[in-house]
Write a protein that holds these residues in place. Structure first.
Motif, PDB file in Angstrom:
ATOM      1  N   LYS A  99       0.830  -1.215   0.000  1.00 21.27           N
ATOM      2  CA  LYS A  99       0.000   0.000   0.000  1.00 21.27           C
ATOM      3  C   LYS A  99       0.864   1.264   0.000  1.00 21.27           C
ATOM      4  N   ALA A 100       1.906   1.262   0.836  1.00 16.60           N
ATOM      5  CA  ALA A 100       2.767   2.448   0.930  1.00 16.60           C
ATOM      6  C   ALA A 100       3.490   2.717  -0.385  1.00 16.60           C
ATOM      7  N   ALA A 101       3.912   1.655  -1.068  1.00 14.25           N
ATOM      8  CA  ALA A 101       4.599   1.822  -2.353  1.00 14.25           C
ATOM      9  C   ALA A 101       3.641   2.350  -3.418  1.00 14.25           C
ATOM     10  N   LEU A 102       2.402   1.836  -3.416  1.00 13.28           N
ATOM     11  CA  LEU A 102       1.396   2.352  -4.353  1.00 13.28           C
ATOM     12  C   LEU A 102       1.144   3.838  -4.109  1.00 13.28           C
ATOM     13  N   ASN A 103       1.087   4.213  -2.837  1.00 11.91           N
ATOM     14  CA  ASN A 103       0.872   5.622  -2.488  1.00 11.91           C
ATOM     15  C   ASN A 103       2.014   6.515  -2.975  1.00 11.91           C
ATOM     16  N   ASN A 104       3.203   5.915  -3.126  1.00  8.29           N
ATOM     17  CA  ASN A 104       4.357   6.667  -3.627  1.00  8.29           C
ATOM     18  C   ASN A 104       4.415   6.689  -5.163  1.00  8.29           C
ATOM     19  N   GLY A 105       3.425   6.078  -5.801  1.00 10.30           N
ATOM     20  CA  GLY A 105       3.361   6.121  -7.260  1.00 10.30           C
ATOM     21  C   GLY A 105       3.853   4.877  -7.968  1.00 10.30           C
ATOM     22  N   MET A 106       4.126   3.798  -7.216  1.00  6.38           N
ATOM     23  CA  MET A 106       4.588   2.563  -7.850  1.00  6.38           C
ATOM     24  C   MET A 106       3.554   2.017  -8.823  1.00  6.38           C
ATOM     25  N   GLN A 107       4.027   1.557  -9.980  1.00  6.73           N
ATOM     26  CA  GLN A 107       3.195   0.805 -10.916  1.00  6.73           C
ATOM     27  C   GLN A 107       3.572  -0.662 -10.777  1.00  6.73           C
ATOM     28  N   CYS A 108       2.660  -1.457 -10.234  1.00  2.00           N
ATOM     29  CA  CYS A 108       2.935  -2.874  -9.986  1.00  2.00           C
ATOM     30  C   CYS A 108       2.477  -3.697 -11.190  1.00  2.00           C
ATOM     31  N   ARG A 109       3.363  -4.540 -11.688  1.00  2.00           N
ATOM     32  CA  ARG A 109       3.074  -5.352 -12.865  1.00  2.00           C
ATOM     33  C   ARG A 109       3.299  -6.828 -12.553  1.00  2.00           C
ATOM     34  N   LEU A 110       2.544  -7.690 -13.228  1.00  2.00           N
ATOM     35  CA  LEU A 110       2.764  -9.128 -13.125  1.00  2.00           C
ATOM     36  C   LEU A 110       3.784  -9.546 -14.174  1.00  2.00           C
ATOM     37  N   MET A 111       4.683 -10.456 -13.803  1.00  2.00           N
ATOM     38  CA  MET A 111       5.699 -10.944 -14.734  1.00  2.00           C
ATOM     39  C   MET A 111       5.061 -11.498 -16.004  1.00  2.00           C
ATOM     40  N   GLU A 112       3.932 -12.160 -15.849  1.00  2.00           N
ATOM     41  CA  GLU A 112       3.273 -12.799 -16.997  1.00  2.00           C
ATOM     42  C   GLU A 112       2.757 -11.785 -18.011  1.00  2.00           C
ATOM     43  N   ASP A 113       2.679 -10.512 -17.571  1.00  3.85           N
ATOM     44  CA  ASP A 113       2.182  -9.475 -18.484  1.00  3.85           C
ATOM     45  C   ASP A 113       3.261  -8.920 -19.406  1.00  3.85           C
ATOM     46  N   GLY A 114       4.459  -9.513 -19.354  1.00  3.58           N
ATOM     47  CA  GLY A 114       5.469  -9.083 -20.319  1.00  3.58           C
ATOM     48  C   GLY A 114       6.845  -8.800 -19.750  1.00  3.58           C
ATOM     49  N   GLY A 115       6.977  -8.727 -18.422  1.00  5.80           N
ATOM     50  CA  GLY A 115       8.300  -8.516 -17.855  1.00  5.80           C
ATOM     51  C   GLY A 115       8.898  -7.172 -18.230  1.00  5.80           C
ATOM     52  N   TRP A 116      10.244  -7.148 -18.375  1.00  9.79           N
ATOM     53  CA  TRP A 116      10.933  -5.885 -18.628  1.00  9.79           C
ATOM     54  C   TRP A 116      10.643  -5.336 -20.020  1.00  9.79           C
ATOM     55  N   LYS A 117      10.629  -4.027 -20.109  1.00  5.52           N
ATOM     56  CA  LYS A 117      10.531  -3.360 -21.415  1.00  5.52           C
ATOM     57  C   LYS A 117      11.940  -2.906 -21.793  1.00  5.52           C
TER      58      LYS A 117
END
Length: 305
Positions: A99-117
């Motif tokens: 929650k605290a990281a989301l409040n700081n603006g983190m964009q959380c992604r699942l690995m299955e959604d493509g990993g690193w860009k």
């Protein structure tokens, strides 16, 4: 580090009628403390004008995830964090580090959604899980210098240092820095002895931790000494013994410790009396208390009595 409490204080404590010193790295900064403040010190202190985004990966309640979200916010970077899985309950009821990281603006992604860009590599800072990378040595050397300075002020000739390990990065670079600084001073000032770092594996076993050390430093003379308990420990699992020692630590010292690493750390240290009965012993409090917000209710539900 502006507005950071360095050097972090060291206090005397008694645990189970045994004397220890406690290095309060949990007090470095309310939002950026513990071993993560040390590991990410390089990125905070150095001007990295090409960086626009920080990317890392790990678990959805990682201390490193939260600390990186603070770092990115301080530096004005975007922050993407990849996880293998997010529990439905956590998605619906964000709490703790997540929650605290989301409040700081983190964009959380699942690995299955493509990993690193990888196409964004030029403007992206990639940080390994838990901060396991060579840049961590920069801030951990400052920790070593603080310990040596305090040791001299206290007129302590020989000292043991203990801290529990995840990736083992802090323990490794602390032992290496202490060894290099002390070796230089021994050659100039007779009588100054080496400081020995001890640690215990919290995430895997001793074999796993040795591999982590070797990935960062092949020369084993710089590796900390690994201590273990007889009983196998599974990371993140709730153990009655861990909850009991955590409660005792708070009652006996008045200090709140992390529920994920510190209980195993203290249980391991107390089981190895050869460490703390032979030399003064310094335990490093590495922060991570925000994680207690998710761990403590689980313990309270399981061990109500």
């Amino acid at each position: 580090m502006n507005h950071f409490f360095l050097p972090s204080p060291i206090q005397s404590i008694t645990v189970e009628n045994k004397h220890f010193y406690l290095k309060r790295d949990d007090l470095i900064h309310p939002d950026f403390s513990g071993n993560k403040a040390r590991k990410f010190h390089y990125f905070l202190q150095n001007n990295l004008p090409h960086v626009q985004k920080a990317v890392s990966y790990g678990s959805s309640q990682s201390n490193a995830m939260y600390s990186l979200s603070v770092l990115a916010k301080m530096k004005g970077w975007e922050f993407e964090y990849f996880v293998d899985h997010i529990a439905d309950y956590l998605k619906e009821n964000p709490h703790g580090n997540y929650k605290a990281a989301l409040n700081n603006g983190m964009q959380c992604r699942l690995m299955e959604d493509g990993g690193w860009k990888m196409e964004d590599e030029e403007n992206t800072l990639f940080i390994a899980e838990g901060g396991r990378q060579k840049e961590a040595a920069f801030g951990i050397r400052l920790l070593a210098e603080e310990i040596i300075e305090w040791q001299k002020e206290q007129h302590i000739d020989e000292l043991n240092v203990f801290l529990p390990s995840g990736t083992g990065t802090t323990a490794l670079y602390l032992q290496k820095s202490l060894s290099i600084i002390n070796h230089h001073e021994v050659s100039q000032e007779r009588g100054q002895s080496l400081i020995q770092v001890f640690t215990c594996p919290c995430v895997g076993d001793s074999t796993y931790l040795k591999k982590q050390f070797s990935m960062l430093e092949e020369d084993e003379k710089y590796h900390p000494r690994i201590l273990t308990l007889d009983k196998k420990h599974h990371f993140g699992k709730l153990y009655r013994e861990n909850y009991e020692i955590w409660l005792k630590l708070q009652q006996q010292t008045g200090v709140e410790f992390d529920l994920l690493y510190d209980p195993l750390g203290w249980r391991t240290l107390l089981a190895h009396s050869e460490v703390y009965t032979t030399k003064p012993t310094l335990y490093i409090h590495q922060g991570g208390l925000l994680g207690n917000e998710s761990m403590l209710p689980r313990y309270e539900r399981k061990y109500r009595k």
